[in-house]
Each structure stands twice: as structure tokens, then as C-alpha cells.
Scaffold this motif. Structure first.
Motif, PDB file in Angstrom:
ATOM      1  N   HIS A   7      55.738   0.550  32.586  1.00  0.00           N
ATOM      2  CA  HIS A   7      55.841  -0.423  33.412  1.00  0.00           C
ATOM      3  C   HIS A   7      54.794  -1.501  33.154  1.00  0.00           C
ATOM      4  N   VAL A   8      55.375  -2.425  32.203  1.00  0.00           N
ATOM      5  CA  VAL A   8      54.499  -3.269  31.508  1.00  0.00           C
ATOM      6  C   VAL A   8      55.088  -4.834  31.703  1.00  0.00           C
ATOM      7  N   HIS A   9      54.129  -5.532  31.873  1.00  0.00           N
ATOM      8  CA  HIS A   9      54.386  -7.136  32.130  1.00  0.00           C
ATOM      9  C   HIS A   9      53.951  -8.005  30.885  1.00  0.00           C
ATOM     10  N   SER A  10      54.715  -9.148  30.690  1.00  0.00           N
ATOM     11  CA  SER A  10      54.325  -9.943  29.635  1.00  0.00           C
ATOM     12  C   SER A  10      53.972 -11.368  30.389  1.00  0.00           C
ATOM     13  N   HIS A  11      53.639 -12.260  29.636  1.00  0.00           N
ATOM     14  CA  HIS A  11      53.496 -13.731  30.212  1.00  0.00           C
ATOM     15  C   HIS A  11      54.567 -14.133  30.691  1.00  0.00           C
ATOM     16  N   TYR A  12      55.806 -13.647  30.595  1.00  0.00           N
ATOM     17  CA  TYR A  12      56.944 -14.180  31.414  1.00  0.00           C
ATOM     18  C   TYR A  12      56.996 -13.757  32.856  1.00  0.00           C
ATOM     19  N   SER A  13      56.158 -12.952  33.167  1.00  0.00           N
ATOM     20  CA  SER A  13      55.777 -13.017  34.695  1.00  0.00           C
ATOM     21  C   SER A  13      54.753 -14.151  35.102  1.00  0.00           C
ATOM     22  N   LEU A  14      55.162 -14.982  35.372  1.00  0.00           N
ATOM     23  CA  LEU A  14      54.485 -16.284  35.058  1.00  0.00           C
ATOM     24  C   LEU A  14      53.189 -16.232  35.969  1.00  0.00           C
ATOM     25  N   LEU A  15      52.118 -16.591  35.453  1.00  0.00           N
ATOM     26  CA  LEU A  15      50.761 -16.785  36.019  1.00  0.00           C
ATOM     27  C   LEU A  15      50.478 -15.253  36.562  1.00  0.00           C
ATOM     28  N   ASP A  16      50.829 -14.291  36.172  1.00  0.00           N
ATOM     29  CA  ASP A  16      50.617 -12.859  36.783  1.00  0.00           C
ATOM     30  C   ASP A  16      50.461 -12.076  35.617  1.00  0.00           C
ATOM     31  N   GLY A  17      51.241 -12.145  34.649  1.00  0.00           N
ATOM     32  CA  GLY A  17      51.284 -11.291  33.439  1.00  0.00           C
ATOM     33  C   GLY A  17      50.570 -12.274  32.320  1.00  0.00           C
ATOM     34  N   LEU A  18      49.791 -11.498  31.512  1.00  0.00           N
ATOM     35  CA  LEU A  18      48.867 -12.363  30.674  1.00  0.00           C
ATOM     36  C   LEU A  18      49.716 -12.151  29.178  1.00  0.00           C
ATOM     37  N   SER A  19      50.091 -11.015  28.913  1.00  0.00           N
ATOM     38  CA  SER A  19      50.127 -10.511  27.340  1.00  0.00           C
ATOM     39  C   SER A  19      51.428 -11.272  26.788  1.00  0.00           C
ATOM     40  N   LYS A  20      51.263 -11.726  25.566  1.00  0.00           N
ATOM     41  CA  LYS A  20      52.334 -12.225  24.820  1.00  0.00           C
ATOM     42  C   LYS A  20      53.299 -11.038  24.289  1.00  0.00           C
ATOM     43  N   PRO A  21      54.419 -11.065  23.870  1.00  0.00           N
ATOM     44  CA  PRO A  21      54.869 -10.061  23.393  1.00  0.00           C
ATOM     45  C   PRO A  21      54.387  -9.222  22.143  1.00  0.00           C
ATOM     46  N   LYS A  22      53.771 -10.242  21.402  1.00  0.00           N
ATOM     47  CA  LYS A  22      53.143  -9.680  20.343  1.00  0.00           C
ATOM     48  C   LYS A  22      51.632  -8.886  20.613  1.00  0.00           C
ATOM     49  N   ASP A  23      51.269  -9.492  21.791  1.00  0.00           N
ATOM     50  CA  ASP A  23      49.946  -8.288  22.260  1.00  0.00           C
ATOM     51  C   ASP A  23      50.289  -7.259  22.515  1.00  0.00           C
ATOM     52  N   ILE A  24      51.542  -6.940  23.181  1.00  0.00           N
ATOM     53  CA  ILE A  24      51.916  -5.832  23.622  1.00  0.00           C
ATOM     54  C   ILE A  24      52.325  -4.930  22.372  1.00  0.00           C
ATOM     55  N   ALA A  25      52.802  -5.301  21.209  1.00  0.00           N
ATOM     56  CA  ALA A  25      53.172  -4.750  20.355  1.00  0.00           C
ATOM     57  C   ALA A  25      52.021  -4.295  19.283  1.00  0.00           C
ATOM     58  N   ASN A  26      51.025  -5.093  19.457  1.00  0.00           N
ATOM     59  CA  ASN A  26      49.549  -4.833  18.667  1.00  0.00           C
ATOM     60  C   ASN A  26      48.942  -3.907  19.441  1.00  0.00           C
ATOM     61  N   ARG A  27      48.974  -3.838  20.751  1.00  0.00           N
ATOM     62  CA  ARG A  27      48.343  -2.744  21.330  1.00  0.00           C
ATOM     63  C   ARG A  27      48.997  -1.448  21.217  1.00  0.00           C
ATOM     64  N   CYS A  28      50.191  -1.287  21.177  1.00  0.00           N
ATOM     65  CA  CYS A  28      51.112  -0.168  20.521  1.00  0.00           C
ATOM     66  C   CYS A  28      50.630   0.483  19.275  1.00  0.00           C
ATOM     67  N   VAL A  29      50.370  -0.328  18.413  1.00  0.00           N
ATOM     68  CA  VAL A  29      49.897  -0.094  17.007  1.00  0.00           C
ATOM     69  C   VAL A  29      48.575   0.399  17.263  1.00  0.00           C
ATOM     70  N   GLU A  30      47.692  -0.265  18.081  1.00  0.00           N
ATOM     71  CA  GLU A  30      46.374   0.148  18.039  1.00  0.00           C
ATOM     72  C   GLU A  30      46.134   1.476  18.667  1.00  0.00           C
ATOM     73  N   LEU A  31      47.166   1.751  19.662  1.00  0.00           N
ATOM     74  CA  LEU A  31      46.882   3.236  20.261  1.00  0.00           C
ATOM     75  C   LEU A  31      47.902   4.325  19.687  1.00  0.00           C
ATOM     76  N   ASN A  32      48.531   3.946  18.682  1.00  0.00           N
ATOM     77  CA  ASN A  32      49.475   4.618  17.994  1.00  0.00           C
ATOM     78  C   ASN A  32      50.567   5.184  19.051  1.00  0.00           C
TER      79      ASN A  32
END
Length: 648
Positions: A7-32
Motif C-alpha cells: 500500500h504505497v503512494h507516489s506523487h501521482y497521488s497529487l498533493l498527497d503522495g510525495l515519493s517519486k518512483p525512483k524514491d520508492i525504488a531507492n527505499r527498497c534498495v535501502e531496506l533490502n
């Protein structure tokens, strides 16, 4: 143990979600983490960007949507309240069902403040290729627990929230959960347990405990979810800028109202920093092993698939049973005869020879035939020819398209590329094509503004009303606008000072080359290819900006407004709003609502293709640029005056 955020939102949930797609991908890398789902509010518009970002990091993407569900029939528009339901695509067929369902939710007779469906309409797309879960705050399965859900969600204590539980909660919750299971199919519905913010939102703990019992009673498995609107906890402060902009207020005003215990929309986001993508350890602290393990059960049920495609060009209706290639060759022969005198004049007065024209035409035709693009050129030629037939003035040729001799022979452009030494490869470089990907040409077509709609109507009539649509575009928080948004939300200065600060921040177009150099340098240093207009301004106008912010010898920002500048830089590139693109028109082989998400354009009250142009092209859809140029209207008016002598 494995954990997969669903259950994850990106900035395409306008003015509600903040993450750009690359932010989500980088977080997945960070947390393995193995990957993530994308479940934006009412849209799948970020799907292509998300899939690309995840695959670039070797992570698994799952595509989904958090639908707005109405209790009334969507045609009835008496109640704007909606609940939420997260739906995921299990496979490529499921992705197609998601597209169809989001397009349906955006029907003009369904759209009411938000794109929406009722469960009966959603059920039409649940053919076994979709799965869903319900139970987070704002979903039907959570709302049904309370006599007054909104009051319960604002409860300050667990005891207060529990006192608002509906006496019939168990019967109602079991009935609703089984209804969902019946709609989605056994094994395709899970009961969502969302406890990520239970300390700040006591109602979620009440709901979680109740739904665990419902899960046992019905045999429907529970699944743990976050409600990620940003990647990391510290990003909460940036998301609040988005929320304040959406609510047209300031952070001070929101916090004062919360302190006075007044009702504030989305108040939980201002009280908590828990709406991030959590680690496995964070989830283990609040969820059972079964709930966490079921996140990977769902993830494993969802296949990896490719949503991109080679260009799916509509077939141009050619006469006399010719092939597209034969007809294009025929039109080039006609064009040669029509342009013969002009070409011979060029040959007579320059170094160029007739053979060069023949070789150039052959080379261009060979390249286009091999790439399967004959229909594209036939469609462009037909659009221009029809406008001329109506007596309209069209552009003589814009940009790199003037490098094509074929377009010159077809009458699409009025510039002889050989006479002026224009290179075809700058217009179309076949070297970019691969076995899996064919680049499309880009021909900008200029029309009179007053008659542009006639051209779009002609395209719709020729290829089908349901297969042609204008295209969505997003505005972004960028440069000057991003800094103004931040300064305004924080009440950092008055309007006059805000303008003094931001006057030194240029528009993106003014420094496009420099920004591209910054992106390339960032990639070379291991970054994601980011470039900041605000950082460029700090580097290039240090004296003018130093009273507010400057870069110190260590590369850090200093000054009384350094924190505001830093936040604005982080927010640059975030999607802010959507509208209809000024020129883009997509033409599809199939009904668009089945192959590309349609969204409701509030201004025109019509559906438009709900992805940006580049993403639509990645999915194989063909885009044409139909531009309205005011100068052409003026030229037409002058010609009319000269011809008639009528100044009225």
C-alpha cells in the motif's frame, strides 16, 4: 522472514503522495526489500515511470490502484463521500482490467469530484486477474466498525474510539468481507491490518483487533500494510507542504487549529511521521508473522510482466488494395512531380545533383519501411492535406521534421532539406531502434487556433471516437514555483520579499542546456540524474541571493532561509496538478479505455488519455502533435483582407 509493501503512494497521488518512483525504488534498495506495489489514489498514471524505476534497481513492481468507492450508484450525484479500496493486478490481464476500471471510474456520468465506482461496477472487472484488500482507515471494512467513522478516527484514545464501535460490527464486517471475497474470487481478497500509526490514530488499533477476529471467523487471510505517502519518516515534513498547498493554507494555521482541537482534514499527517515505507523490523514490532508473510504470498501471486510495446500504429486506409509502403511510394512520386520545378531550380543553382535526391528518398523509404512506420507518414500527410483542403493555413515545418525529404514531397513541410543541408538522422535515427523497441518520429504540425478543433474532430471521425483522445500533462513544483510554495506554507516572508528572492531563479527553458549538463554530471557521479534550478541559481547568482541563502565552502547551504531553500530543492520535480496537454493527441488501434487509462478533464468535460506522452509511447500508443499557432490565424486574416478588401 520477507516483507513486501503493498500500500504505497507516489506523487501521482497529487498533493498527497510525495515519493517519486525512483524514491520508492531507492527505499527498497535501502531496506533490502524485494519490491513494492504502487497504489495511487484513483489513477494508474505513474505505472510506466514506476516500473522503469523499480526494474532499474532490480526490484519487483506490482501495479495497483486505490479506487474511490461510492455507496450510491455512480450515476447518482447526491453524495460526494467515498471510501477506498486497494486493488492489485496479478498479471498482464489484470493490468488491462485496471486500465478498464480506472477508465470506467472517469466516465463523465460517474465522475463526481473524484473518479469513482460502486462495487457492482467494479465487480465487472474482477475476472480472477485482480486481487484486493480492505481494512485501512477510510476503507469500507474500517468504516463499518463505527457508528460515526469520522468521529472515531478523530478519537484521542483507544477507549474513546472503542466506545464508538457499532453494536452490529461483527455481523456487518463479516458480511462485507465475504461480499468482497465473492466479488474478487476466493484467494483474491485479503483483510488489511494497518497498524503503522496506531499510537497517533487509536481507531486503527480498534479496527485492527476487530479485523483479526473477522479474519478468523471468515477464514479470509489477514495482511499487514503500511500507508506509505513518502519513502522515509523524515520526508513527512516535505509532504506537509503538499498538503498545505492542496488545502490552500499555511502550516502555522494547520498546527494552530490542531492545537485548538478543531477538525482538520488529513490531520494525522501533521501529527505523525509514520506514513513511510517501513522496514521488516518495524512491521514485526506491530504485526503477526502471518500478516507479514501474507504480504509475500500476495507478491508471489503477482507475476512480473511487460507493459511496454512496440508502436501499435493505426492502419491508414489505402486505396486500390495497395500496401502502406506502396501507397507512400506512390505519394512520393506524385510529390516529386509537384515539386519538380523547384527541385530542378535547386539543382541548377547549387552543387546538388538529381541523383542525390533519388538516393535520399530511397534511403528514407528503406529506413521507414524497415521500422514499419509507413502508416505514420500516411496519417500525418492525410491530416495536413485535409486542413489544406478546408482552406486553412498550416505551418511550413517545425524543428527536425524539416530534415525529411519524404515529408517535403508529401507537402507536410515546405523546406527542401537537401537545398539547406538538413540531416535526416537528426529527425529520425534508426540506430536507436532495437529488436524490442522502435522509436517513433516526432512531427509537430501547426494549425490555426480557430480551426485546430476541426483537425482533431477529423482524426476522431477517421479513426474512431473511442480510439482518439487528447493527452494529460502534469505541472511540477519546479524552481521559482517550488520555492514560493515552501515560503508561503511556512509564512517565511511577505509577498514582496518572496518576489525579490525568486526573481533570481530562472524558468526551466532558459537554462535547459545547463540543466542537462547537471543531469549528466549527477549520473556520472552515481546519482539518479537530478538537476535543480534552485541550485543552479545559487551557483550562478550567489551575490544576489546570499542575504537569504548561499553555498558554503563544503557545499552546504547556509543563511537565514537555508532550510527553506533545501526543502524547495527536495520538492523540485514533484507532480502538482494535471491538465490537458496543449498539443498531444493519441491515436490507438483499439478502444482507448481498454489499453490506456482515461481520465476526466474537468475543463472540457471530456475523457483524455491519463498518462504523459512519453509513457503512452512506451506502451505502444502513437502520439501526434497538433499545435495551435496564433500567427497562422493572423496570416489567414491578412490574406482575407487582401483578397476581399474587407476590413470589418
Amino acid at each position: 522472514m520477507r516483507f513486501f509493501p503493498l500500500h504505497v503512494h507516489s506523487h501521482y497521488s497529487l498533493l498527497d503522495g510525495l515519493s517519486k518512483p525512483k524514491d520508492i525504488a531507492n527505499r527498497c534498495v535501502e531496506l533490502n526489500l524485494e519490491g513494492s506495489a504502487l497504489t495511487d489514489h484513483g489513477t494508474v498514471g505513474g505505472a510506466v515511470a514506476f516500473v522503469n524505476a523499480m526494474k532499474n534497481k532490480g526490484k519487483k513492481p506490482i501495479l495497483g490502484c486505490e479506487f474511490y468507492i461510492c455507496q450510491e450508484k455512480p450515476e447518482e450525484k447526491s453524495d460526494r463521500k467515498t471510501s477506498h479500496l486497494v486493488v492489485l493486478a496479478k498479471n498482464l490481464e489484470g493490468w488491462k482490467r485496471l486500465i478498464e476500471a480506472t477508465s470506467e471510474a472517469n466516465r463523465s456520468d460517474f465522475f463526481y469530484y473524484k473518479p469513482r465506482l460502486d462495487l457492482d461496477n467494479l465487480a465487472r472487472f474482477a475476472d480472477g486477474n485482480l486481487m484486493a484488500f480492505s481494512g485501512h482507515m477510510g476503507s469500507d471494512l474500517a468504516n463499518i466498525m463505527f457508528t460515526e467513522p469520522s468521529e472515531a478516527y478523530n478519537a484521542k484514545t483507544y477507549e474513546e474510539a472503542r466506545s464508538m464501535v457499532d453494536p452490529e460490527w461483527l455481523t456487518k464486517a463479516k458480511e462485507l468481507a465475504l461480499k468482497y471475497q465473492n466479488i474478487l474470487g476466493e484467494g483474491n481478497f485479503f483483510i488489511e491490518i494497518q497498524l503503522i500509526d496506531q499510537e497517533n490514530l487509536p481507531a486503527s488499533k480498534v479496527v485492527g483487533e476487530a479485523l483479526r477476529f473477522v479474519s478468523k471467523e471468515t477464514g479470509i487471510p489477514p495482511v499487514a500494510t503500511p500507508d506509505a505517502h513518502y519513502a522515509r519518516s523524515e520526508d513527512a515534513y516535505d509532504q506537509r507542504v503538499l498538503l498545505c498547498n492542496a488545502m490552500d493554507t499555511t502550516l502555522n494555521d494547520v498546527m494552530n487549529r490542531i492545537e485548538k482541537q478543531e477538525d482538520v482534514g488529513l490531520a494525522t499527517f501533521f501529527k505523525s511521521t509514520n506514513y513511510h515505507i517501513p522496514s521488516l523490523e518495524e512491521m514485526q514490532a506491530i504485526h503477526t508473522d502471518e500478516e507479514i508473510e501474507n504480504t509475500t504470498v500476495i507478491a508471489d501471486m503477482c507475476e512480473e510482466y511487460d507493459i511496454t510495446s512496440r508502436p501499435m500504429l493505426p492502419k491508414f486506409p489505402v486505396p486500390n488494395k495497395m500496401s502502406s509502403e506502396q501507397y507512400l511510394y506512390h505519394l512520393c512520386q506524385e510529390g516529386w512531380l509537384r515539386r519538380k520545378n523547384k527541385i530542378e531550380e535547386v539543382i541548377q543553382h547549387t552543387k546538388y545533383k538529381k541523383e542525390e535526391y533519388g538516393e535520399r528518398v530511397k534511403k528514407e523509404l528503406d529506413i521507414l519501411t524497415e521500422a514499419g512506420l509507413s502508416d505514420y507518414f500516411l496519417i500525418v500527410h492525410d491530416i495536413i492535406r485535409e486542413a489544406k483542403r478546408r482552406g486553412e493555413i498550416v505551418g511550413a515545418g517545425r524543428g527536425s521534421a524539416a530534415g525529411s525529404l519524404i515529408l517535403y514531397l508529401l507537402g507536410v513541410t515546405e523546406v527542401d532539406p537537401i537545398e539547406y543541408g538538413l540531416i535526416f538522422e537528426r529527425f529520425y535515427n534508426a540506430g536507436r531502434n532495437t529488436e524490442d523497441h522502435v522509436s517513433l518520429p516526432d512531427v509537430d504540425m501547426d494549425f490555426e487556433i480557430q480551426n485546430r478543433d476541426k483537425t482533431i474532430t477529423y482524426i476522431k471521425e477517421k479513426y474512431g471516437q473511442d480510439r482518439v483522445a487528447q493527452i494529460l500533462t502534469f505541472s511540477r513544483m519546479q524552481g521559482r514555483g517550488a520555492l514560493k510554495d515552501v515560503l508561503r506554507v511556512h509564512s517565511a516572508c511577505n509577498f514582496e520579499e518572496m518576489n525579490r528572492i525568486t526573481k533570481w531563479i530562472p524558468d526551466e527553458a532558459e537554462i535547459s542546456d545547463q540543466l542537462q549538463e547537471m543531469r549528466e554530471a549527477d549520473k556520472e557521479s552515481g546519482g539518479d540524474g537530478d538537476a535543480s534550478i534552485i541550485m543552479w541559481a545559487l551557483e550562478n547568482h550567489p551575490e544576489e541571493l546570499k542575504q537569504w541563502c548561499y553555498i558554503d565552502d563544503n557545499g552546504n547551504l547556509q543563511g537565514p532561509m537555508a532550510k527553506r531553500f533545501e526543502q524547495a530543492i527536495r520538492l523540485e520535480g514533484t507532480k502538482r496538478s494535471q491538465s490537458k496537454h496543449a498539443a498531444g493527441v493519441v491515436v490507438s488501434q483499439q478502444p482507448l479505455n481498454e489499453v490506456a487509462p482515461l481520465v476526466f478533464d474537468k475543463k472540457t468535460k471530456e475523457p483524455i488519455a491519463g498518462m504523459e506522452m512519453g509513457d503512452l509511447e512506451s506502451m505502444g500508443h502513437v502520439k501526434f502533435d497538433i499545435l495551435g499557432i496564433a500567427l497562422l490565424d493572423k496570416i489567414h486574416g491578412v490574406k482575407k483582407i487582401v483578397a476581399t478588401g474587407d476590413l470589418a
